[in-house]
Design a protein around this motif. Sequence first.
Motif, PDB file in Angstrom:
ATOM      1  N   LEU A 107       0.869  -1.180   0.000  1.00 33.51           N
ATOM      2  CA  LEU A 107       0.000   0.000   0.000  1.00 33.51           C
ATOM      3  C   LEU A 107       0.897   1.217   0.000  1.00 33.51           C
ATOM      4  O   LEU A 107       1.875   1.262   0.738  1.00 33.51           O
ATOM      5  CB  LEU A 107      -0.885   0.032   1.246  1.00 33.51           C
ATOM      6  N   ARG A 108       0.560   2.198  -0.826  1.00 34.70           N
ATOM      7  CA  ARG A 108       1.283   3.467  -0.827  1.00 34.70           C
ATOM      8  C   ARG A 108       0.271   4.589  -0.950  1.00 34.70           C
ATOM      9  O   ARG A 108      -0.889   4.369  -1.313  1.00 34.70           O
ATOM     10  CB  ARG A 108       2.312   3.519  -1.950  1.00 34.70           C
ATOM     11  N   ASP A 109       0.720   5.805  -0.636  1.00 35.15           N
ATOM     12  CA  ASP A 109      -0.170   6.951  -0.742  1.00 35.15           C
ATOM     13  C   ASP A 109      -0.586   7.178  -2.190  1.00 35.15           C
ATOM     14  O   ASP A 109       0.193   6.957  -3.125  1.00 35.15           O
ATOM     15  CB  ASP A 109       0.511   8.213  -0.214  1.00 35.15           C
ATOM     16  N   LEU A 110      -1.817   7.627  -2.364  1.00 37.59           N
ATOM     17  CA  LEU A 110      -2.338   8.004  -3.676  1.00 37.59           C
ATOM     18  C   LEU A 110      -1.671   9.292  -4.123  1.00 37.59           C
ATOM     19  O   LEU A 110      -1.521  10.222  -3.325  1.00 37.59           O
ATOM     20  CB  LEU A 110      -3.848   8.215  -3.581  1.00 37.59           C
ATOM     21  N   VAL A 152      -3.071   3.430  -2.586  1.00 35.18           N
ATOM     22  CA  VAL A 152      -3.036   2.646  -3.808  1.00 35.18           C
ATOM     23  C   VAL A 152      -2.506   1.263  -3.443  1.00 35.18           C
ATOM     24  O   VAL A 152      -1.528   1.142  -2.700  1.00 35.18           O
ATOM     25  CB  VAL A 152      -2.135   3.313  -4.870  1.00 35.18           C
ATOM     26  N   VAL A 153      -3.162   0.240  -3.945  1.00 39.99           N
ATOM     27  CA  VAL A 153      -2.673  -1.131  -3.808  1.00 39.99           C
ATOM     28  C   VAL A 153      -1.766  -1.378  -5.004  1.00 39.99           C
ATOM     29  O   VAL A 153      -2.159  -1.135  -6.146  1.00 39.99           O
ATOM     30  CB  VAL A 153      -3.837  -2.150  -3.821  1.00 39.99           C
ATOM     31  N   THR A 154      -0.553  -1.830  -4.736  1.00 37.69           N
ATOM     32  CA  THR A 154       0.357  -2.155  -5.829  1.00 37.69           C
ATOM     33  C   THR A 154       0.700  -3.639  -5.800  1.00 37.69           C
ATOM     34  O   THR A 154       0.779  -4.257  -4.741  1.00 37.69           O
ATOM     35  CB  THR A 154       1.660  -1.335  -5.786  1.00 37.69           C
ATOM     36  N   GLU A 155       0.888  -4.180  -6.973  1.00 38.12           N
ATOM     37  CA  GLU A 155       1.339  -5.550  -7.141  1.00 38.12           C
ATOM     38  C   GLU A 155       2.594  -5.480  -7.998  1.00 38.12           C
ATOM     39  O   GLU A 155       2.544  -5.016  -9.143  1.00 38.12           O
ATOM     40  CB  GLU A 155       0.264  -6.383  -7.831  1.00 38.12           C
ATOM     41  N   ARG A 156       3.731  -5.860  -7.399  1.00 37.08           N
ATOM     42  CA  ARG A 156       5.030  -5.724  -8.072  1.00 37.08           C
ATOM     43  C   ARG A 156       5.238  -4.298  -8.590  1.00 37.08           C
ATOM     44  O   ARG A 156       5.762  -4.090  -9.675  1.00 37.08           O
ATOM     45  CB  ARG A 156       5.165  -6.716  -9.210  1.00 37.08           C
ATOM     46  N   GLY A 157       4.797  -3.330  -7.810  1.00 36.56           N
ATOM     47  CA  GLY A 157       4.990  -1.925  -8.128  1.00 36.56           C
ATOM     48  C   GLY A 157       3.953  -1.319  -9.048  1.00 36.56           C
ATOM     49  O   GLY A 157       3.882  -0.106  -9.203  1.00 36.56           O
ATOM     50  N   GLY A 158       3.107  -2.133  -9.684  1.00 36.55           N
ATOM     51  CA  GLY A 158       2.097  -1.632 -10.598  1.00 36.55           C
ATOM     52  C   GLY A 158       0.750  -1.461  -9.918  1.00 36.55           C
ATOM     53  O   GLY A 158       0.436  -2.124  -8.929  1.00 36.55           O
ATOM     54  N   PHE A 159      -0.071  -0.602 -10.476  1.00 31.31           N
ATOM     55  CA  PHE A 159      -1.394  -0.320  -9.929  1.00 31.31           C
ATOM     56  C   PHE A 159      -2.250  -1.581  -9.919  1.00 31.31           C
ATOM     57  O   PHE A 159      -2.384  -2.268 -10.929  1.00 31.31           O
ATOM     58  CB  PHE A 159      -2.089   0.759 -10.772  1.00 31.31           C
ATOM     59  N   ALA A 160      -2.852  -1.868  -8.746  1.00 28.52           N
ATOM     60  CA  ALA A 160      -3.722  -3.036  -8.613  1.00 28.52           C
ATOM     61  C   ALA A 160      -5.036  -2.690  -7.925  1.00 28.52           C
ATOM     62  O   ALA A 160      -5.915  -3.549  -7.817  1.00 28.52           O
ATOM     63  CB  ALA A 160      -3.011  -4.137  -7.834  1.00 28.52           C
ATOM     64  N   THR A 215      -6.916  -9.944  -0.445  1.00 26.77           N
ATOM     65  CA  THR A 215      -6.694 -10.454   0.911  1.00 26.77           C
ATOM     66  C   THR A 215      -5.452  -9.828   1.534  1.00 26.77           C
ATOM     67  O   THR A 215      -5.476  -9.389   2.686  1.00 26.77           O
ATOM     68  CB  THR A 215      -6.582 -11.988   0.893  1.00 26.77           C
ATOM     69  N   GLU A 216      -4.376  -9.760   0.775  1.00 24.08           N
ATOM     70  CA  GLU A 216      -3.145  -9.163   1.301  1.00 24.08           C
ATOM     71  C   GLU A 216      -3.308  -7.656   1.505  1.00 24.08           C
ATOM     72  O   GLU A 216      -2.846  -7.107   2.507  1.00 24.08           O
ATOM     73  CB  GLU A 216      -1.966  -9.466   0.379  1.00 24.08           C
ATOM     74  N   ALA A 217      -3.973  -6.983   0.577  1.00 25.39           N
ATOM     75  CA  ALA A 217      -4.197  -5.537   0.728  1.00 25.39           C
ATOM     76  C   ALA A 217      -5.044  -5.255   1.968  1.00 25.39           C
ATOM     77  O   ALA A 217      -4.761  -4.319   2.724  1.00 25.39           O
ATOM     78  CB  ALA A 217      -4.859  -4.965  -0.521  1.00 25.39           C
ATOM     79  N   LEU A 218      -6.063  -6.070   2.203  1.00 29.95           N
ATOM     80  CA  LEU A 218      -6.894  -5.890   3.396  1.00 29.95           C
ATOM     81  C   LEU A 218      -6.085  -6.142   4.656  1.00 29.95           C
ATOM     82  O   LEU A 218      -6.196  -5.400   5.633  1.00 29.95           O
ATOM     83  CB  LEU A 218      -8.118  -6.805   3.336  1.00 29.95           C
ATOM     84  N   ARG A 219      -5.248  -7.158   4.645  1.00 27.14           N
ATOM     85  CA  ARG A 219      -4.394  -7.438   5.816  1.00 27.14           C
ATOM     86  C   ARG A 219      -3.513  -6.234   6.122  1.00 27.14           C
ATOM     87  O   ARG A 219      -3.394  -5.799   7.272  1.00 27.14           O
ATOM     88  CB  ARG A 219      -3.528  -8.675   5.568  1.00 27.14           C
ATOM     89  N   LEU A 220      -2.916  -5.651   5.088  1.00 25.00           N
ATOM     90  CA  LEU A 220      -2.052  -4.481   5.284  1.00 25.00           C
ATOM     91  C   LEU A 220      -2.849  -3.285   5.803  1.00 25.00           C
ATOM     92  O   LEU A 220      -2.402  -2.573   6.704  1.00 25.00           O
ATOM     93  CB  LEU A 220      -1.351  -4.116   3.967  1.00 25.00           C
ATOM     94  N   LEU A 221      -4.027  -3.066   5.234  1.00 29.22           N
ATOM     95  CA  LEU A 221      -4.851  -1.939   5.663  1.00 29.22           C
ATOM     96  C   LEU A 221      -5.292  -2.106   7.110  1.00 29.22           C
ATOM     97  O   LEU A 221      -5.188  -1.169   7.913  1.00 29.22           O
ATOM     98  CB  LEU A 221      -6.063  -1.811   4.740  1.00 29.22           C
TER      99      LEU A 221
END
Length: 161
Positions: A6-9, A60-68, A97-103
């Motif tokens: 997760l990174r800032d928008l 922003v959710v990223t997957e391998r650095g790209g927008f997800a 699932t991983e993005a929710l865990r991080l959030l």
Amino acid sequence: MAHIELRDLDDDDLDAVFDMLHDPDAVATATFTTADAADRPSFDDWIASRRAAADVSLHVVTERGGFAGIATASTAHGEREVTLWIARHARGRGVATEALRLLVSREATRPLFARVAASNAAGRAVLEKSGFTEAWRSTRHAPAVGRDAEEIVYTLVPAIE
């Protein structure tokens, strides 16, 4: 599963977020969106208000650095609530699932709530896999589909020690 963060928008993300939020499949799945998800000026106003709100955490959710996708936490109806939107190309691989865990790990408030259309089986599965339990159901108007639809509210409560 690829590396999820997760990174800032930032401003460079806005076109990707808009495209994702008005994808017809995503709108139909989410159900409780605006009546016209393709209205860019309304989107711009909405996202600006979210970015300016002190109680909103927008990532922003990223997957391998790209927008997800995007992951947010905000206060609604006096309760802290989380929301995820995952881009079509990132679905079905554990990104949500991983993005929710991080959030959730960034949100100290409990209970924590999430809302999902009853028809969104994948969204319900992500919440349940992440420790959320169904709190209640209600029916309300769903502008995206032009009819009433059932919504499920989930909650994540502190673990009993």
